[in-house]
Motif scaffolding. Structure first.
Motif, PDB file in Angstrom:
ATOM      1  N   ILE A  27      -1.980  -9.578   0.387  1.00  0.00           N
ATOM      2  CA  ILE A  27      -2.828  -9.288   1.550  1.00  0.00           C
ATOM      3  C   ILE A  27      -2.050  -9.525   2.844  1.00  0.00           C
ATOM      4  O   ILE A  27      -2.105  -8.714   3.773  1.00  0.00           O
ATOM      5  CB  ILE A  27      -4.111 -10.141   1.508  1.00  0.00           C
ATOM      6  CG1 ILE A  27      -5.018  -9.645   0.376  1.00  0.00           C
ATOM      7  CG2 ILE A  27      -4.842 -10.104   2.828  1.00  0.00           C
ATOM      8  CD1 ILE A  27      -6.172 -10.556   0.071  1.00  0.00           C
ATOM      9  N   SER A  28      -1.298 -10.647   2.911  1.00  0.00           N
ATOM     10  CA  SER A  28      -0.499 -10.929   4.105  1.00  0.00           C
ATOM     11  C   SER A  28       0.550  -9.844   4.330  1.00  0.00           C
ATOM     12  O   SER A  28       0.777  -9.402   5.461  1.00  0.00           O
ATOM     13  CB  SER A  28       0.185 -12.286   3.970  1.00  0.00           C
ATOM     14  OG  SER A  28      -0.767 -13.307   3.838  1.00  0.00           O
ATOM     15  N   GLY A  29       1.185  -9.401   3.245  1.00  0.00           N
ATOM     16  CA  GLY A  29       2.169  -8.322   3.362  1.00  0.00           C
ATOM     17  C   GLY A  29       1.546  -7.022   3.822  1.00  0.00           C
ATOM     18  O   GLY A  29       2.114  -6.302   4.643  1.00  0.00           O
ATOM     19  N   PHE A  30       0.352  -6.711   3.308  1.00  0.00           N
ATOM     20  CA  PHE A  30      -0.339  -5.496   3.720  1.00  0.00           C
ATOM     21  C   PHE A  30      -0.678  -5.542   5.207  1.00  0.00           C
ATOM     22  O   PHE A  30      -0.461  -4.573   5.943  1.00  0.00           O
ATOM     23  CB  PHE A  30      -1.608  -5.303   2.887  1.00  0.00           C
ATOM     24  CG  PHE A  30      -2.430  -4.133   3.318  1.00  0.00           C
ATOM     25  CD1 PHE A  30      -2.034  -2.842   3.032  1.00  0.00           C
ATOM     26  CD2 PHE A  30      -3.604  -4.329   4.036  1.00  0.00           C
ATOM     27  CE1 PHE A  30      -2.788  -1.756   3.431  1.00  0.00           C
ATOM     28  CE2 PHE A  30      -4.365  -3.253   4.442  1.00  0.00           C
ATOM     29  CZ  PHE A  30      -3.954  -1.957   4.143  1.00  0.00           C
ATOM     30  N   ILE A  31      -1.194  -6.680   5.666  1.00  0.00           N
ATOM     31  CA  ILE A  31      -1.558  -6.813   7.074  1.00  0.00           C
ATOM     32  C   ILE A  31      -0.323  -6.689   7.967  1.00  0.00           C
ATOM     33  O   ILE A  31      -0.344  -5.987   8.985  1.00  0.00           O
ATOM     34  CB  ILE A  31      -2.300  -8.141   7.312  1.00  0.00           C
ATOM     35  CG1 ILE A  31      -3.667  -8.098   6.645  1.00  0.00           C
ATOM     36  CG2 ILE A  31      -2.434  -8.434   8.797  1.00  0.00           C
ATOM     37  CD1 ILE A  31      -4.397  -9.418   6.650  1.00  0.00           C
ATOM     38  N   ALA A  32       0.762  -7.367   7.582  1.00  0.00           N
ATOM     39  CA  ALA A  32       1.990  -7.289   8.379  1.00  0.00           C
ATOM     40  C   ALA A  32       2.525  -5.866   8.416  1.00  0.00           C
ATOM     41  O   ALA A  32       2.956  -5.380   9.469  1.00  0.00           O
ATOM     42  CB  ALA A  32       3.044  -8.246   7.809  1.00  0.00           C
ATOM     43  N   LEU A  60       3.612  -0.963  11.358  1.00  0.00           N
ATOM     44  CA  LEU A  60       3.509   0.496  11.355  1.00  0.00           C
ATOM     45  C   LEU A  60       2.728   0.994  12.574  1.00  0.00           C
ATOM     46  O   LEU A  60       3.122   1.978  13.208  1.00  0.00           O
ATOM     47  CB  LEU A  60       2.843   0.966  10.059  1.00  0.00           C
ATOM     48  CG  LEU A  60       2.953   2.435   9.730  1.00  0.00           C
ATOM     49  CD1 LEU A  60       4.406   2.812   9.513  1.00  0.00           C
ATOM     50  CD2 LEU A  60       2.148   2.748   8.497  1.00  0.00           C
ATOM     51  N   ALA A  61       1.652   0.308  12.919  1.00  0.00           N
ATOM     52  CA  ALA A  61       0.873   0.701  14.096  1.00  0.00           C
ATOM     53  C   ALA A  61       1.700   0.558  15.368  1.00  0.00           C
ATOM     54  O   ALA A  61       1.604   1.387  16.275  1.00  0.00           O
ATOM     55  CB  ALA A  61      -0.388  -0.139  14.192  1.00  0.00           C
ATOM     56  N   ARG A  62       2.512  -0.495  15.450  1.00  0.00           N
ATOM     57  CA  ARG A  62       3.360  -0.691  16.625  1.00  0.00           C
ATOM     58  C   ARG A  62       4.409   0.412  16.730  1.00  0.00           C
ATOM     59  O   ARG A  62       4.726   0.885  17.811  1.00  0.00           O
ATOM     60  CB  ARG A  62       4.027  -2.061  16.532  1.00  0.00           C
ATOM     61  CG  ARG A  62       5.044  -2.362  17.602  1.00  0.00           C
ATOM     62  CD  ARG A  62       4.432  -2.505  18.952  1.00  0.00           C
ATOM     63  NE  ARG A  62       3.645  -3.719  18.998  1.00  0.00           N
ATOM     64  CZ  ARG A  62       3.224  -4.273  20.114  1.00  0.00           C
ATOM     65  NH1 ARG A  62       3.544  -3.747  21.261  1.00  0.00           N
ATOM     66  NH2 ARG A  62       2.489  -5.333  20.084  1.00  0.00           N
ATOM     67  N   LEU A  63       4.941   0.837  15.587  1.00  0.00           N
ATOM     68  CA  LEU A  63       5.990   1.848  15.601  1.00  0.00           C
ATOM     69  C   LEU A  63       5.486   3.239  15.961  1.00  0.00           C
ATOM     70  O   LEU A  63       6.164   3.991  16.657  1.00  0.00           O
ATOM     71  CB  LEU A  63       6.688   1.901  14.231  1.00  0.00           C
ATOM     72  CG  LEU A  63       7.545   0.691  13.867  1.00  0.00           C
ATOM     73  CD1 LEU A  63       8.056   0.827  12.444  1.00  0.00           C
ATOM     74  CD2 LEU A  63       8.693   0.542  14.837  1.00  0.00           C
ATOM     75  N   ILE A  64       4.298   3.610  15.510  1.00  0.00           N
ATOM     76  CA  ILE A  64       3.828   4.978  15.739  1.00  0.00           C
ATOM     77  C   ILE A  64       2.925   5.119  16.950  1.00  0.00           C
ATOM     78  O   ILE A  64       2.552   6.229  17.314  1.00  0.00           O
ATOM     79  CB  ILE A  64       3.115   5.532  14.493  1.00  0.00           C
ATOM     80  CG1 ILE A  64       1.836   4.761  14.193  1.00  0.00           C
ATOM     81  CG2 ILE A  64       4.030   5.557  13.301  1.00  0.00           C
ATOM     82  CD1 ILE A  64       1.012   5.364  13.071  1.00  0.00           C
TER      83      ILE A  64
END
Length: 129
Positions: free
Chosen positions: A26-31, A36-40
């Motif tokens: 879950i922590s990996g998914f959130i990170a 990804l949101a920051r990059l796109i």
């Protein structure tokens, strides 16, 4: 058990291992989603976007100026009487089962709140200036 995890021979240590693995996933998914949101996401900075927006009006005073205490007192009075209403509904539902004792208890409760309201009114806490 319906989950099938507590079978014969399965220790609780193994269950903690499962929980730990799920927490890591879950922590990996959130990170991953945050990166990804920051990059796109588009990031064009401008003076207009950096301004504080509130109701379409420009700020007149310093936004970090503290609110006057009377607003907090007004909010606390609202909460007190909101909680009173929350206590009155269940009392009204079981009123017949409580009898005279329940009635006297509620009269005392409402009387204390009425005295508090009269005190606040006398001090001018209910004036919205």
């Amino acid at each position: 058990m319906s989950l099938g995890l507590l079978q014969e021979g399965t220790s609780y240590g193994m269950l903690y291992l499962y929980v730990g693995i799920f927490m890591l996933l879950i922590s990996g998914f959130i990170a991953t989603v945050l990166v990804l949101a920051r990059l796109i996401s588009p990031s064009r900075k401008s003076w207009t976007k950096a301004q504080t927006y509130e109701t379409g009006e420009s700020t007149v005073t310093d936004p970090w100026r503290p609110f006057p205490v009377r607003y907090y007192v007004f909010a606390l009075l609202f909460l007190i009487f909101d909680v009173e209403a929350a206590f009155l509904y269940p009392w009204a539902v079981v009123y017949q089962d409580l009898g005279l004792y329940g009635f006297v208890e509620m009269v005392i409760f409402v009387s204390i709140l009425t005295v508090g309201l009269a005190y606040a009114w006398k001090k001018g806490a209910l004036k919205w200036v």
